[in-house]
Design a protein around this motif. Structure first.
Motif, PDB file in Angstrom:
ATOM      1  N   ILE A   1       0.571  -0.882  -0.031  1.00  0.00           N
ATOM      2  CA  ILE A   1       0.076   0.247   0.340  1.00  0.00           C
ATOM      3  C   ILE A   1       0.992   1.400   0.124  1.00  0.00           C
ATOM      4  CG2 ILE A   1      -0.082  -0.036   2.288  1.00  0.00           C
ATOM      5  CD1 ILE A   1      -2.904   0.774   2.663  1.00  0.00           C
ATOM      6  N   ALA A   2       0.552   1.872  -0.059  1.00  0.00           N
ATOM      7  CA  ALA A   2       1.275   3.471  -0.800  1.00  0.00           C
ATOM      8  C   ALA A   2       1.163   4.474   0.756  1.00  0.00           C
ATOM      9  CB  ALA A   2       0.667   4.669  -1.694  1.00  0.00           C
ATOM     10  N   ARG A   3       1.877   4.934   1.034  1.00  0.00           N
ATOM     11  CA  ARG A   3       1.835   5.441   2.301  1.00  0.00           C
ATOM     12  C   ARG A   3       0.705   6.398   2.722  1.00  0.00           C
ATOM     13  NH1 ARG A   3       6.283  10.045   3.206  1.00  0.00           N
ATOM     14  NH2 ARG A   3       4.597  11.328   2.230  1.00  0.00           N
ATOM     15  N   ASP A   4       0.393   6.899   1.352  1.00  0.00           N
ATOM     16  CA  ASP A   4      -0.847   7.866   1.936  1.00  0.00           C
ATOM     17  C   ASP A   4      -2.086   7.343   1.826  1.00  0.00           C
ATOM     18  OD1 ASP A   4       1.564  10.074   1.559  1.00  0.00           O
ATOM     19  OD2 ASP A   4       1.364  11.128  -0.445  1.00  0.00           O
ATOM     20  N   ASP A   5      -2.138   6.701   1.468  1.00  0.00           N
ATOM     21  CA  ASP A   5      -3.158   5.740   2.138  1.00  0.00           C
ATOM     22  C   ASP A   5      -3.690   4.873   2.932  1.00  0.00           C
ATOM     23  OD1 ASP A   5      -3.978   6.502  -0.855  1.00  0.00           O
ATOM     24  OD2 ASP A   5      -3.392   4.730  -1.641  1.00  0.00           O
ATOM     25  N   LEU A   6      -2.489   5.055   3.277  1.00  0.00           N
ATOM     26  CA  LEU A   6      -2.490   4.413   5.488  1.00  0.00           C
ATOM     27  C   LEU A   6      -3.019   5.601   6.224  1.00  0.00           C
ATOM     28  CD1 LEU A   6       0.996   2.465   5.807  1.00  0.00           C
ATOM     29  CD2 LEU A   6      -1.122   1.859   5.721  1.00  0.00           C
ATOM     30  N   ALA A   7      -3.716   4.574   6.501  1.00  0.00           N
ATOM     31  CA  ALA A   7      -3.970   5.765   8.138  1.00  0.00           C
ATOM     32  C   ALA A   7      -3.028   6.082   9.297  1.00  0.00           C
ATOM     33  CB  ALA A   7      -5.436   4.999   9.222  1.00  0.00           C
ATOM     34  N   PRO A   8      -2.863   7.674   9.197  1.00  0.00           N
ATOM     35  CA  PRO A   8      -1.817   8.254  10.770  1.00  0.00           C
ATOM     36  C   PRO A   8      -1.186   7.066  11.038  1.00  0.00           C
ATOM     37  CG  PRO A   8      -2.598  10.109   9.169  1.00  0.00           C
ATOM     38  CD  PRO A   8      -3.436   8.761   9.164  1.00  0.00           C
ATOM     39  N   SER A   9      -2.261   6.603  11.798  1.00  0.00           N
ATOM     40  CA  SER A   9      -1.901   5.688  13.024  1.00  0.00           C
ATOM     41  C   SER A   9      -1.494   4.068  13.141  1.00  0.00           C
ATOM     42  CB  SER A   9      -3.614   5.980  13.942  1.00  0.00           C
ATOM     43  OG  SER A   9      -3.935   5.096  12.799  1.00  0.00           O
ATOM     44  N   ARG A  10      -1.034   3.709  11.491  1.00  0.00           N
ATOM     45  CA  ARG A  10      -0.966   2.253  11.065  1.00  0.00           C
ATOM     46  C   ARG A  10       0.032   3.082  10.565  1.00  0.00           C
ATOM     47  NH1 ARG A  10      -4.409  -0.665  14.239  1.00  0.00           N
ATOM     48  NH2 ARG A  10      -4.089  -2.621  12.825  1.00  0.00           N
ATOM     49  N   ARG A  11       1.601   3.884  10.275  1.00  0.00           N
ATOM     50  CA  ARG A  11       2.251   3.821   9.819  1.00  0.00           C
ATOM     51  C   ARG A  11       2.965   3.864  10.902  1.00  0.00           C
ATOM     52  NH1 ARG A  11       0.751   9.965   6.420  1.00  0.00           N
ATOM     53  NH2 ARG A  11      -0.992   9.400   4.776  1.00  0.00           N
ATOM     54  N   LEU A  12       4.610   3.885  10.355  1.00  0.00           N
ATOM     55  CA  LEU A  12       5.498   3.387  11.432  1.00  0.00           C
ATOM     56  C   LEU A  12       6.583   4.577  11.021  1.00  0.00           C
ATOM     57  CD1 LEU A  12       6.783   0.970   9.636  1.00  0.00           C
ATOM     58  CD2 LEU A  12       5.749   0.433  11.458  1.00  0.00           C
ATOM     59  N   TYR A  13       6.549   4.196  12.478  1.00  0.00           N
ATOM     60  CA  TYR A  13       7.248   6.130  13.405  1.00  0.00           C
ATOM     61  C   TYR A  13       7.936   5.607  14.360  1.00  0.00           C
ATOM     62  CZ  TYR A  13       2.770   8.262  12.235  1.00  0.00           C
ATOM     63  OH  TYR A  13       1.446   8.999  11.851  1.00  0.00           O
ATOM     64  N   GLY A  14       9.812   6.597  14.433  1.00  0.00           N
ATOM     65  CA  GLY A  14      10.580   6.981  15.203  1.00  0.00           C
ATOM     66  C   GLY A  14      10.939   7.531  16.227  1.00  0.00           C
ATOM     67  N   GLY A  15      11.332   7.009  17.363  1.00  0.00           N
ATOM     68  CA  GLY A  15      11.754   8.589  18.508  1.00  0.00           C
ATOM     69  C   GLY A  15      10.651   8.178  19.542  1.00  0.00           C
ATOM     70  N   GLY A  16      11.494   8.453  20.911  1.00  0.00           N
ATOM     71  CA  GLY A  16       9.772   8.560  22.448  1.00  0.00           C
ATOM     72  C   GLY A  16      11.048   7.574  23.034  1.00  0.00           C
TER      73      GLY A  16
ATOM     74  N   GLY B   1      11.996  13.279  20.201  1.00  0.00           N
ATOM     75  CA  GLY B   1      10.907  13.275  20.365  1.00  0.00           C
ATOM     76  C   GLY B   1       9.971  12.256  20.222  1.00  0.00           C
ATOM     77  N   TYR B   2       8.854  11.737  20.496  1.00  0.00           N
ATOM     78  CA  TYR B   2       8.015  11.231  19.895  1.00  0.00           C
ATOM     79  C   TYR B   2       7.047  10.918  18.502  1.00  0.00           C
ATOM     80  CZ  TYR B   2       3.656   8.249  20.809  1.00  0.00           C
ATOM     81  OH  TYR B   2       3.406   6.828  20.359  1.00  0.00           O
ATOM     82  N   GLN B   3       7.905  10.125  18.085  1.00  0.00           N
ATOM     83  CA  GLN B   3       7.247   9.973  17.198  1.00  0.00           C
ATOM     84  C   GLN B   3       7.840  10.513  16.074  1.00  0.00           C
ATOM     85  OE1 GLN B   3       3.043  10.051  16.825  1.00  0.00           O
ATOM     86  NE2 GLN B   3       2.747   7.836  17.194  1.00  0.00           N
ATOM     87  N   ARG B   4       8.710  11.156  15.988  1.00  0.00           N
ATOM     88  CA  ARG B   4       9.252  12.297  14.941  1.00  0.00           C
ATOM     89  C   ARG B   4      10.506  12.131  14.495  1.00  0.00           C
ATOM     90  NH1 ARG B   4       8.050  17.730  15.769  1.00  0.00           N
ATOM     91  NH2 ARG B   4       9.462  17.799  14.920  1.00  0.00           N
TER      92      ARG B   4
END
Length: 701
Positions: A579-594, A602-605
């Motif tokens: 799936i393309a990133r922009d078709d993903l709900a932001p809460s289901r994407r991958l984040y780093g930091g925290g 910072g958290y998710q930054r």
């Protein structure tokens, strides 16, 4: 020199007067004549009756007494005659003797003060030094044990007087002898001396000198017991041999090993009797004999129960890790009890073997296990709180009724309150659902989150089956699987419109996890490793259906450098495919930091940003962490280095790692360590803070 006196000899063998030396002849004119002639003495005796049974004669009255006694007057006193039992008159009476006694209540009980009493209550104490001599001959560790128990050392070199120092030294004499005998030196002696230290007369030195003497060893080891299966089972579990020192701890430990191992080998009713050691001081040796009542060889029968009916027999039979007919092993009975304790539904619970008298085909006796139950409280209130840069303050409170829907059907209510997250959830949980340690959950939750990456209102309904580790039984392999229905309304940056918009997403997910755990602790591992794999096939519905897969693999390792220092490392990689990133709900994407990722940022930054400078997440992630966990008592210091990033692509790389470093403090409790971490980014970007703080429960990984 005086000689003992002798009575004059009588009879034909007595020496005649003329045979005596002149110097020994008496000058008494009466010579050896009797004081009272025998005829006069015999006439004074009352007549005796020949009848032994005749009554006694009456005593003569005072008037019929003999002649009055006459006292010769002295030079200063005239003669006085007394007749009968009349006493002569006394002199003038002391008037004080006629006064009544003082009442006890008003009597002065303060003791008289003597010259030896200490007038000054603040008088200085006696100081002394202490020493032990001779114990090193019996072993390296004996002197340390003596010092730990010494009365002299316990006094810390202070005493009220020399007598107290001497008394402590006498106690230490007995201690030294007792310790030496415990190692087999049965001829041991000890003596103490108290002396003044030259040059410091106000200070004493107490020295205990010990002589171990001869070491007694075992001349024979005899076990008195019935035959076992396999043969010599008792003797094989008694690690004593001829020539061993008669050491108390070793002998007691060997006997305890018999009591421990035989119930694990099919003998639950074994009883170790009183040992007998016959010492021979000529050799010097001791003959050791141990009686053991092994009882019947047994196998597992059935479960029984009595007491408060927390669980019926049907649910109790979910817990055993053995089957009927298997050879009895006390460890499995203890495991059953521990599993019941782990439900937290009992005030007290015990598991005891009970003889049935039923003999199986293999010759073992069937032994039932009696479970005695006493019901305990089923409700619990709990809470936790933490703080981290980027997430702010977060507090959670839970209410649990662990047996609202018996057996072990729990209802859990939870509330989250924080500066950037608020929510509530309800969970139905069935523990030990048809199988021990298998759990079934139904979860319903509503949550609001407000972070730099997104703002979301999310509702979730999910079911999950899991096979879990517990503090009582940490398993090598655990897993979970289930399904989720998620509805979420979130803010998202629309690159086509160049602004933030709100979108609603429907998500169907089938999450699953497998964990292979070879660490030594669930909450605070210090040795071993863990491997974790998460896979979640999902479908996002937002105008169209978009299936994709989320996957993550993680490994952690723990290496003890010493008893105080543990090196811990972690590596994690994740990807989203299909799936393309922009078709993903932001809460289901991958984040780093925290705090659970790369500390210092910072958290998710970590990852790509939108034009407004807010993180938008990615489709891949990698993270690395290294910690040196140094512990001293209940406290610890943990320097650490973290690295990682989030990427727009589906494959993580090492080209743009962000590194954070810092130091943490730990306070160790019985439920896990409290963590305080302070970190800073080593290669910050614009907008990254200089310092980040994290406070939570548990290690970072």
């Amino acid at each position: 020199m005086d000689k003992p006196g002798t009575a004059p000899a009588k009879g034909p063998s007595a020496p005649r007067p003329e045979d005596r030396p002149a110097a020994t002849q008496s000058s008494d004119p009466r010579g050896d004549a009797p004081i009272v002639p025998e005829a006069e003495f015999d006439s004074a005796l009352p007549p005796l009756s020949g009848d032994l049974n005749a009554p006694l004669e009456a005593m003569p009255s005072a008037a019929a007494s003999t002649a009055p006694a006459v006292t010769a007057p002295t030079a200063t006193q005239s003669a006085t005659t007394a007749t009968g039992d009349v006493l002569p008159p006394t002199g003038p009476q002391d008037p004080q003797l006629a006064q009544p006694l003082t009442p006890l209540a008003s009597y002065d009980t303060v003791p008289f003060e003597t010259a030896a009493d200490i007038k000054d209550k603040d008088a200085p104490e006696i100081r002394y030094d202490s020493a032990i001599v001779g114990l090193d001959k019996a072993g390296d560790g004996l002197e340390a044990r003596y010092k730990a128990l010494s009365a002299l050392r316990d006094g810390k070199g202070k005493a009220a007087n020399a007598t107290q120092v001497s008394a402590r030294a006498k106690e230490d004499e007995a201690l030294a002898v007792r310790l030496l005998k415990s190692l087999g030196y049965y001829d041991a002696t000890a003596v103490s001396t108290i002396e003044t230290i030259p040059g410091t007369p106000a200070k004493l030195k107490a020295t205990v000198s010990a002589q171990p003497g001869r070491l007694y060893t075992l001349s024979s080891v005899t076990v008195v017991a019935d035959a076992t299966t396999p043969p010599n089972l008792v003797r094989d579990q008694l690690p004593l041999k001829v020539g061993d020192a008669i050491e108390a701890e070793r002998i007691q430990g060997s006997e305890a090993n018999v009591s421990l191992v035989l119930p694990q080998r099919g003998y639950p009713f074994v009883k170790v009797g009183e040992r007998d050691i016959l010492l021979d001081d000529q050799t010097p040796t001791g003959a050791y004999t141990l009686p053991v009542d092994i009882g019947p060889r047994a196998s597992f029968g059935q479960l029984r129960t009595e007491g408060d009916p927390v669980f019926d027999l049907e649910h109790l039979n979910v817990f055993p890790r053995f089957k009927g007919g298997e050879l009895y092993d006390n460890r499995l009975a203890d495991d059953l009890r521990n599993a019941l304790v782990g439900t937290s539904l009992f005030q007290t619970v015990s598991v005891e073997p009970v003889r049935t008298g039923q003999v199986n085909a293999d010759g073992t006796e069937a032994v039932d296990l009696l479970v005695r139950q006493t019901k305990g409280p089923a409700r619990t209130l709990a809470g936790n709180a933490g703080y981290s840069t980027g997430q702010g303050i977060r507090a959670e409170a839970t209410w649990t009724h662990r047996n609202l829907f018996p057996p072990e059907g729990a209802l859990i209510g939870s509330v989250i309150a924080g500066t950037q997250e608020q929510g509530a959830s309800a969970t139905f949980r069935r523990a030990n659902a048809g199988k021990r340690d298998r759990t079934f959950n139904v979860i319903a939750s509503a949550n609001h989150s407000n972070y730099d990456a997104y703002t979301a209102f999310t509702g979730t309904l999910g079911v999950r089956w899991s096979y879990d580790s517990t503090p009582i039984w940490q398993k090598r392999l655990t897993y979970y699987y289930g399904g989720e229905l998620v509805g979420t309304n979130e803010s998202v940056y629309d690159f086509a419109q160049g602004r933030n918009v709100r979108r609603t997403y429907g998500i169907v997910a089938l999450p699953g996890q497998v964990l292979f755990d070879r660490s030594d602790s669930l909450l605070n591992p210090a040795r071993g490793y863990r491997l974790r794999l998460n896979v979640s096939p999902e479908t996002s519905v937002q105008g169209s259906v978009s299936p994709y897969v989320r996957a993550q693999v993680e490994g952690t390792v723990y290496y003890p450098v010493s008893t105080s220092l543990v090196i811990a490392g972690r590596a994690r990689a994740a990807t989203i495919q299909g799936i393309a990133r922009d078709d993903l709900a932001p809460s289901r994407r991958l984040y780093g930091g925290g705090g659970g990722s790369v500390r210092g940022y910072g958290y998710q930054r970590l990852g790509p940003f939108d034009p407004n400078g807010d993180p938008i997440g990615g489709r891949s992630l990698n993270e690395f962490a290294l910690e040196a966990r140094y512990r001293f008592g209940d406290f610890g210091i943990v320097p650490f280095v973290d690295a990682g990033n989030s990427y727009s692509s589906t494959t993580p790389n090492l080209s743009a790692l962000k590194i954070g470093a810092g130091i943490g403090g730990r306070f160790y409790t019985n439920f896990g360590p409290l963590r305080f971490d302070v970190a800073t980014p080593l290669n910050p970007r614009k907008g990254d803070g200089k310092v980040a703080l994290y406070i939570s429960i548990g290690q970072a990984f």
